[in-house]
Motif scaffolding. Structure first.
Motif, mmCIF file in Angstrom:
data_model
loop_
_atom_site.group_PDB
_atom_site.id
_atom_site.type_symbol
_atom_site.label_atom_id
_atom_site.label_comp_id
_atom_site.label_asym_id
_atom_site.label_seq_id
_atom_site.Cartn_x
_atom_site.Cartn_y
_atom_site.Cartn_z
ATOM 1 N N GLU A 40 7.901 7.630 18.132
ATOM 2 C CA GLU A 40 8.320 6.534 17.403
ATOM 3 C C GLU A 40 7.091 5.908 17.168
ATOM 4 N N ALA A 41 6.536 5.169 17.937
ATOM 5 C CA ALA A 41 5.988 4.598 18.249
ATOM 6 C C ALA A 41 4.576 4.975 17.361
ATOM 7 N N THR A 42 4.282 6.200 17.853
ATOM 8 C CA THR A 42 3.010 6.773 17.172
ATOM 9 C C THR A 42 3.408 6.709 14.971
ATOM 10 N N LYS A 43 4.394 7.232 14.775
ATOM 11 C CA LYS A 43 4.952 6.969 13.208
ATOM 12 C C LYS A 43 4.643 5.603 12.854
ATOM 13 N N ARG A 44 5.177 4.930 13.901
ATOM 14 C CA ARG A 44 4.938 3.278 12.987
ATOM 15 C C ARG A 44 3.315 2.780 12.990
ATOM 16 N N HIS A 45 2.563 3.379 13.828
ATOM 17 C CA HIS A 45 1.314 3.101 14.087
ATOM 18 C C HIS A 45 0.513 3.954 12.740
ATOM 19 N N SER A 46 0.759 4.794 12.220
ATOM 20 C CA SER A 46 0.466 5.570 10.790
ATOM 21 C C SER A 46 1.046 4.727 9.777
ATOM 22 N N GLN A 47 2.824 4.658 9.702
ATOM 23 C CA GLN A 47 3.083 3.581 8.593
ATOM 24 C C GLN A 47 2.101 2.503 8.311
ATOM 25 N N ILE A 48 1.941 2.010 9.346
ATOM 26 C CA ILE A 48 0.876 0.807 9.347
ATOM 27 C C ILE A 48 -0.322 1.011 8.918
ATOM 28 N N LEU A 49 -1.233 2.350 9.306
ATOM 29 C CA LEU A 49 -2.505 2.850 9.490
ATOM 30 C C LEU A 49 -2.431 2.791 7.814
ATOM 31 N N ILE A 50 -1.523 3.246 6.707
ATOM 32 C CA ILE A 50 -0.975 3.627 5.131
ATOM 33 C C ILE A 50 -0.761 2.782 4.587
ATOM 34 N N PHE A 51 -0.117 1.230 5.418
ATOM 35 C CA PHE A 51 -0.316 -0.045 3.905
ATOM 36 C C PHE A 51 -1.678 -1.020 4.089
ATOM 37 N N ILE A 52 -2.406 -0.579 5.444
ATOM 38 C CA ILE A 52 -3.845 -1.071 4.793
ATOM 39 C C ILE A 52 -4.436 -0.704 4.508
ATOM 40 N N GLU A 53 -4.639 0.731 4.122
ATOM 41 C CA GLU A 53 -5.140 1.368 3.548
ATOM 42 C C GLU A 53 -4.825 1.252 2.283
ATOM 43 N N ASN A 54 -3.664 1.202 1.676
ATOM 44 C CA ASN A 54 -3.223 0.540 0.427
ATOM 45 C C ASN A 54 -3.092 -0.931 0.181
ATOM 46 N N ASN A 55 -3.613 -1.482 1.347
ATOM 47 C CA ASN A 55 -4.459 -3.025 0.224
ATOM 48 C C ASN A 55 -2.514 -3.920 0.574
ATOM 49 N N ARG A 56 -1.611 -3.303 1.784
ATOM 50 C CA ARG A 56 -0.082 -4.516 1.123
ATOM 51 C C ARG A 56 -0.504 -4.556 2.713
ATOM 52 N N LEU A 57 -1.349 -5.861 3.332
ATOM 53 C CA LEU A 57 -1.175 -6.529 3.593
ATOM 54 C C LEU A 57 0.112 -7.693 4.786
ATOM 55 N N LYS A 58 0.746 -8.146 3.330
ATOM 56 C CA LYS A 58 2.219 -8.091 3.771
ATOM 57 C C LYS A 58 3.465 -7.186 4.272
ATOM 58 N N ASP A 59 3.443 -6.195 4.299
ATOM 59 C CA ASP A 59 3.781 -5.199 4.926
ATOM 60 C C ASP A 59 3.386 -5.208 6.710
ATOM 61 N N ALA A 60 1.926 -4.955 6.432
ATOM 62 C CA ALA A 60 1.723 -4.664 7.967
ATOM 63 C C ALA A 60 1.916 -5.669 8.680
ATOM 64 N N PHE A 61 1.176 -6.424 8.398
ATOM 65 C CA PHE A 61 2.064 -8.001 8.999
ATOM 66 C C PHE A 61 3.314 -8.225 9.854
#
Length: 737
Positions: free
Chosen positions: A5-26
């Motif tokens: 589950e942690a690996t999936k969350r990590h991947s999702q946050i990386l996608i947010f960062i790469e798409n400049n969605r920093l609020k979602d990442a935070f």
């Protein structure tokens, strides 16, 4: 939260960062830190988010900050690091991979610093120098071996210390630089450091270590600089989405691109990585086609060839014609030639051979997979103890550029377990061939002054390939050879790979290895850069065609035709595309042009007939088919075309005559089916049923036959067949079949 589950969350946050969605990442990071009760990270996240809010506020208020992009990039760097750290917190606790296994061990016992390792290795080398001064006796041999083992253990410990090390600080980078600059440290040990750093960065992103590897690409020793150059390619590909936030590194590579030596070396590495992707295909071909066929030949060779004749004075100088005949009859000549061509082209043809020789204890140790071949290694002392044998073998091993370091160790271990008489015979043969190998290598260097560099790159990439494919714990790593072939798209390398001559090389390698999607992309990039040649458009068309994009293929071929009129290869492809697009009139125009250029080409005559057939102009079609039949009386393709066209034009007697000829020359299911139609139309119902039964047998089952039969219903109806009796006829076919 478990590790998955942690690996999936990590991947999702990386996608947010790469798409400049920093609020979602935070938001995700804050919740994750709370879930893990990591209050230190929670506080850092809050600080970063506050800074981000301030930045947004200044931007909205209209305050222009020239440092805004730099501040934003630095903010993204920190978010990436925190995201990685949260995942690693769980991995350090729960992961069974060797990286975290070694990291946990390092936390228990404080590892030595790089400076301390440097001092230890220097002392060990000094000690060996003193031992070398002693008179030759058993004590000297014992002390020498003990010293070598100690050096190997130190190198091994150094490897694991660097492999599992945390993100580097400036003082650590300085110690790395001092280490590889120390002329007293053996190249083998420095090479180990580069490999360990590479695996560390592939596991955990580290900007400072990446910068160090870039520095090392300019090291004075080619073994070190080339190993570093090889290393940066998988690293830059793995973190491809991050580099836009590291303009200093992109700029650094852009400056390095102006260095002709670096650009040449990087291109050599990229080409070798592309070739490495073909290794599995080559291995499959060898293990499933060439080697099994050779094994089948063994009894035949023993019976038909007097092997003693081959061992005579002239036996090794000339190939026995009977031997060649056997190879030809078995269809092996072409396969062996293909194997030779692959080998000469730089393909990794020995992976399949040596993959079965990686079970020795030596390969249980991860660090050993990256060692340059060294005859002084303690595990090889038994083999090289006989100086005359050892020198012959060593010369042969070092002179061959075709075998990588890992396979050289495998080969030596296999030699050690051979009976003595076989080992001596093989070493003798290798020794005799070593001079020839040396001569060939010298000749290649004259033709290609960079041959040595390319060999170092190739061998190290093959070492990496064997590690990621064969190491017992390979599943602990992300396979760098399983990624897509996107070397031409890596943004940091664009200043080098986007040069027309380099992009043409990459595109050609993709194309020649049948990687048509990647080749198409590279050739389209060439078009954008203004390299609009007929050949480029031809290859674009061919790639589209092989990918099933017929309309796009046609457009490309038409552009090629404008640049190179009367190119028969292009004209054939254009005509064929029009036929596939159901535009026989347009196809006819291009076959007419081909006919003028190649009036004696019977294939063109056949295709002209096909176009008229598709236009329902049966008389014209038959004229062309009869012409082919006249000029090539044994042409079964012409017979089939005449028979079917005669059927459609209701000339059933002509069709019957030609199907009778076809029946005597290996007919297929369609031939039996069509012959049955003709007999049916001639009211020879019994004969028609007989043909249909044969069609069922040839098709394999009734359902396959019925599918083919249903496709012809319109033609049967137009031929005047009573459609009401067809079900009865088909039942008769089922009864008789």
């Amino acid at each position: 939260m478990n590790l998955n589950e942690a690996t999936k969350r990590h991947s999702q946050i990386l996608i947010f960062i790469e798409n400049n969605r920093l609020k979602d990442a935070f938001d995700n990071l804050k919740q994750w830190a709370v879930d893990q009760q990591n209050w230190t990270v929670s506080e850092k996240i809050s600080q970063l988010e506050t800074n981000y809010k301030y930045m947004i506020h200044y931007l909205v208020e209209g305050n222009k900050d020239p440092e805004q992009q730099r501040v934003y990039n630095h903010l993204v760097h920190d978010i990436y690091s925190l995201t990685d750290d949260l995942l690693e917190q769980l991995q350090n606790r729960d992961s069974s991979s060797i990286f975290f296994e070694k990291a946990r061990m390092a936390n228990v016992r404080q590892p030595l610093s790089i400076t301390e390792y440097q001092d230890i290795i220097s002392r060990q080398i000094d000690t060996l120098s003193v031992i070398d001064l002693l008179p030759d006796n058993e004590e000297k041999q014992s002390r020498t071996k003990q010293n070598i083992i100690e050096q190997e253990h130190t190198t091994q410990d150094l490897f694991y210390t660097i492999f599992s090390s945390p993100r580097a600080k400036e003082e650590q980078i300085n110690s790395y630089n001092e280490f590889i600059s120390n002329t007293g440290i053996p190249v083998q040990v420095k090479s180990t450091l580069i490999s360990a750093l590479t695996l560390n960065v592939l596991q955990r992103f580290d900007q400072k270590k990446v910068e160090f590897l870039l520095d090392t690409c300019n090291h004075a020793d080619s073994e070190i600089s080339l190993r570093a150059t090889v290393s940066i390619v998988p690293i830059f590909r793995q973190y491809n989405n991050r580099w836009k936030y590291y303009p200093e590194i992109i700029g650094r590579l852009s400056v390095m691109a102006d260095d002709g030596a670096f650009a040449r070396r990087l291109m050599a590495v990229i080409i070798q990585f592309i070739q490495a992707h073909e290794t599995e295909k080559i291995t499959k071909k060898l293990t499933e086609e060439i080697i099994p066929e050779m094994m089948k030949l063994s009894p035949m060779i023993g019976k038909k060839i007097n092997l003693e004749e081959w061992m005579g004075e002239s036996g090794l100088d000339e190939k026995n014609p009977e031997w060649q005949k056997i190879l030809d009859e078995a269809g092996l000549t072409d396969k062996l030639q293909e194997f030779t061509d692959m080998q000469l082209g730089g393909a990794d043809v020995f992976h399949s051979t040596f993959s079965n020789l990686k079970n020795y204890p030596f390969f249980n140790e991860m660090s050993n997979w990256f060692l340059p071949f060294d005859k002084k290694h303690s595990s090889l002392q038994q083999l090289f103890s006989d100086k005359s044998e050892g020198d012959n073998l060593l010369t042969a091993m070092l002179n061959t550029p075709m075998i990588c370091n890992s396979d050289k160790y495998s080969f030596c271990f296999s030699m050690m377990v051979m009976p003595e008489q076989y080992r001596k015979m093989m070493i003798s043969q290798l020794g005799a061939e070593s001079d020839e190998l040396k001569k060939m290598t010298e000749e290649e260097l004259v033709l290609n002054p960079y041959q040595k560099e390319e060999t170092i790159c190739k061998q190290y990439i093959q070492d990496l390939y064997r590690f990621f494919k064969l190491y017992p714990r390979k599943t602990d790593f992300v396979d760098i050879f399983s990624s897509p072939l996107n070397y031409h798209q890596l943004q940091p390398f664009k200043p080098i790979v986007s040069e027309v001559k380099n992009l043409e090389r990459i595109a050609l390698y993709y194309f020649e290895k049948n990687n048509f999607a990647e080749a198409l992309d590279a050739y389209l990039m060439l078009i954008e850069k203004g390299s609009q040649t007929s050949e480029t458009w031809q290859k674009i068309g061919y790639c589209h065609q092989m990918l099933g994009n017929v309309k796009a293929a046609l457009d490309a071929y038409l552009k090629a035709d404008l640049m190179d009129e009367n190119n028969t290869w292009v004209l054939r492809r254009i005509a064929n595309c029009y036929r596939l697009l159901k535009e026989p009139e347009s196809a006819l125009q291009y076959y007419r042009r081909l006919e003028q250029l190649k009036p004696d080409d019977l294939n063109i005559q056949l295709n002209l007939g096909h176009c008229f057939l598709e236009l329902d102009e049966y008389s014209e079609a038959l004229n062309y088919y009869f012409k082919v039949d006249l000029l090539s009386p044994d042409n079964a393709r012409a017979w089939r075309s005449i028979a079917w066209c005669a059927f459609l034009s209701r000339k059933f007697d002509v069709a019957q005559r030609y199907y009778a000829q076809i029946m005597e020359n290996q007919p297929n299911a369609h031939d039996f089916l069509n012959a049955g139609h003709v007999e049916f139309c001639l009211a020879n119902t019994k004969k028609a049923v007989e043909m249909y039964v044969n069609a069922v047998k040839s098709a394999g089952n009734f359902n396959a036959f019925k599918s083919m039969f249903d496709e012809d219903l319109d033609e049967l109806r137009e031929a005047g067949i009573d459609m009401d009796i067809l079900p009865i006829i088909l039942d008769k076919v089922r009864y008789d079949g």
